[in-house]
Write a protein that holds these residues in place. Structure first.
Motif, PDB file in Angstrom:
ATOM      1  N   ARG A  85       1.091   4.164  -2.772  1.00 44.83           N
ATOM      2  CA  ARG A  85       0.901   5.654  -2.576  1.00 44.83           C
ATOM      3  C   ARG A  85       2.041   6.327  -2.964  1.00 44.83           C
ATOM      4  O   ARG A  85       1.827   7.639  -3.755  1.00 44.83           O
ATOM      5  CB  ARG A  85       0.986   5.673  -1.186  1.00 44.83           C
ATOM      6  N   ARG A  86       3.225   5.996  -2.757  1.00 42.12           N
ATOM      7  CA  ARG A  86       4.263   6.811  -3.201  1.00 42.12           C
ATOM      8  C   ARG A  86       4.446   6.709  -4.571  1.00 42.12           C
ATOM      9  O   ARG A  86       4.774   7.970  -5.098  1.00 42.12           O
ATOM     10  CB  ARG A  86       5.682   5.821  -2.676  1.00 42.12           C
ATOM     11  N   ARG A  90       0.766  -1.131  -0.090  1.00 41.42           N
ATOM     12  CA  ARG A  90      -0.016  -0.101  -0.088  1.00 41.42           C
ATOM     13  C   ARG A  90       0.884   1.437   0.036  1.00 41.42           C
ATOM     14  O   ARG A  90       0.686   2.201  -0.693  1.00 41.42           O
ATOM     15  CB  ARG A  90      -0.784   0.023   1.349  1.00 41.42           C
ATOM     16  N   THR A 112       2.054   9.502  -6.218  1.00 40.98           N
ATOM     17  CA  THR A 112       2.475  10.839  -5.812  1.00 40.98           C
ATOM     18  C   THR A 112       3.794  11.223  -6.917  1.00 40.98           C
ATOM     19  O   THR A 112       3.807  12.432  -7.233  1.00 40.98           O
ATOM     20  CB  THR A 112       3.152  10.991  -4.565  1.00 40.98           C
TER      21      THR A 112
END
Length: 47
Positions: A40-41, A36, A44
């Motif tokens: 998310r990284r 997860r 971005t």
């Protein structure tokens, strides 16, 4: 007179099962959390 002694092997097997089950659950939780966080990284960064 009949006398039954407690069999400790049931407790030993249960302790190992709980220990191994907890270890597997902890590894799975960490692995899923890592995936997860990587998602998310990557989100971005615009991938």
């Amino acid at each position: 007179m009949q006398h039954e002694a407690l069999n400790q092997w049931h407790f030993v097997v249960a302790a190992y099962a709980i220990g191994l089950g907890g270890t597997v659950a902890l590894l799975a939780h960490g692995w899923l959390a890592m995936r997860r966080a990587e998602r998310r990284r990557d989100g971005t960064r615009g991938k």
